[in-house]
Enzyme design. Sequence first.
Site, PDB file in Angstrom:
ATOM      1  CD  GLN A   1      -2.463   1.014   2.831  1.00 16.13           C
ATOM      2  OE1 GLN A   1      -2.614  -0.081   3.375  1.00 16.13           O
ATOM      3  NE2 GLN A   1      -2.848   2.130   3.397  1.00 16.13           N
ATOM      4  N   GLY A   2       0.975   1.917  -1.135  1.00  8.13           N
ATOM      5  CA  GLY A   2       1.866   3.070  -1.255  1.00  8.13           C
ATOM      6  C   GLY A   2       1.120   4.380  -1.059  1.00  8.13           C
TER       7      GLY A   2
ATOM      8  CB  SER B   1       3.139   7.101   4.263  1.00  9.86           C
ATOM      9  OG  SER B   1       2.039   6.694   5.027  1.00  9.86           O
TER      10      SER B   1
ATOM     11  CB  SER C   1       3.724  -2.771   5.345  1.00 10.77           C
ATOM     12  OG  SER C   1       3.638  -1.882   6.422  1.00 10.77           O
TER      13      SER C   1
ATOM     14  CD  GLU D   1      -4.680   0.865   6.898  1.00 13.15           C
ATOM     15  OE1 GLU D   1      -3.720   0.656   6.166  1.00 13.15           O
ATOM     16  OE2 GLU D   1      -4.694   1.773   7.743  1.00 13.15           O
TER      17      GLU D   1
ATOM     18  CD  GLU E   1      -1.218  11.704  18.704  1.00 13.71           C
ATOM     19  OE1 GLU E   1      -1.020  10.993  17.681  1.00 13.71           O
ATOM     20  OE2 GLU E   1      -0.652  11.484  19.790  1.00 13.71           O
TER      21      GLU E   1
END
Length: 376
Positions: free
Chosen positions: A122-123, A125, A157, A240, A359
Amino acid sequence: MDLAAFRAALDGWLDEHQGELTPDPGTTGTLDAQMDHLAMVKRRTYDAGWMRWGWPERVGGLGGSTLLRAYLGEALTSRDLVEPGIYSMTEVLAPTMIDYAAPALAATMVPRLLRGDETWCQGFSEPGTGSNLAALSCRATRGDGVWRVTGQKVWTSLAQYAQRCLLLTRTGTPESAHKGITALFVDMDSPGIEVRPIETMHGAPEFSEVFFDDVAVPLGRTLGAEGGGWSVAMDLLPYERSTALWHRAAYLHRRLQVLLDTVRADALDPTAVGEVAQLLYALRARSRATQHRLASGGHLGPETSVDKVLLATAEQAVFDLVADGLGSEVAAGDDRTSDRWRRGYLYSRAATIYGGTAEIQRNIIARRLLDLGADR
Ligand SMILES: Cc1cc2nc3c(=O)[nH]c(=O)nc-3n(C[C@H](O)[C@H](O)[C@H](O)COP(=O)(O)OP(=O)(O)OC[C@H]3O[C@@H](n4cnc5c(N)ncnc54)[C@H](O)[C@@H]3O)c2cc1C
């Protein structure tokens, strides 16, 4: 097949095949070994039919409720047959492919992921763009029937094992924010891709930097509409926090049980044990409702941020208890058991970061569920 029949039949099959599916204790330490083992478990469970239940027939599944997938992952993690983090990537990426890829592409690709023939990553970030995903800058431009992609991703990942990547790219102007993002399904062996693994603090090269230098991606690999990548991302992120979290809750429950079986009764504060059990119970109760909503065709959205906050809190509480009960072993033990506890403890610190930080989840809960207004 209904859930009760599935559970009974699967449990019987796992009892029979437990020995063949159990990781070799001599090789469980490395990520390479875990990935090989995971591929074997997925292949065996797919070929026996279990892995196909709960997935639509149009992508090689056998149909039935998504609850069947939730139970399969629960059974495999509870029996220590798979590590939930690497196993449950399928639960994040396959539903998104089913929702957004051209039907023929999904029909070809999804069975490869389910069977463990392929790994996907999963690209999303980028350096400087994690929480603020709408600011991503990895650029895709159209030319000669392909997208040409140039840019960088980070914390991807399992990228070094992946055959495909679900990639978010900037196709609008740099200022177009969430309106100018397009999702692509990229072959990781395309010329121009370089993967550089990064070692995590628990010692495994679990994620990577991924560099794209003028990489050609066929237009047919666009997921959803051009400029519609934000919807793809917003629909993927709740995945997720749904079935994957149910699997992770089962893993945490198992680790707590093992801890209680391992330490002397007086080594743990009973109140602390009770509090951890309560957190796990709340997580499972909340996640159970999410599983049922998914199974009844409900759309998952920002309410899954509550599940993620509960997961991160419970995961860190379980491993804080581990550190209390097994202190020196976790900190300095040399044997494989200590190493496993240590890896679990260190990985638990990431629970408030991956899949959206604690957060950010609280911001989502405040703004989108409680209507408490925007940033000031
Ligand atoms: C184990 C692991 C696996 C991962 N796997 C993947 C993967 O496969 N693919 C992928 O794309 N990414 C992956 N990530 C990256 C992950 O999604 C990001 O780390 C996460 O979204 C946070 O982004 P960041 O690291 O850029 O931190 P930042 O966004 O820079 O945040 C830094 C700190 O500032 C806080 N902060 C930021 N903005 C706000 C705000 N508006 N209000 C309050 N606080 C704020 C954050 O909560 C955090 O504490 C993974 C991360 C981990 C730890």
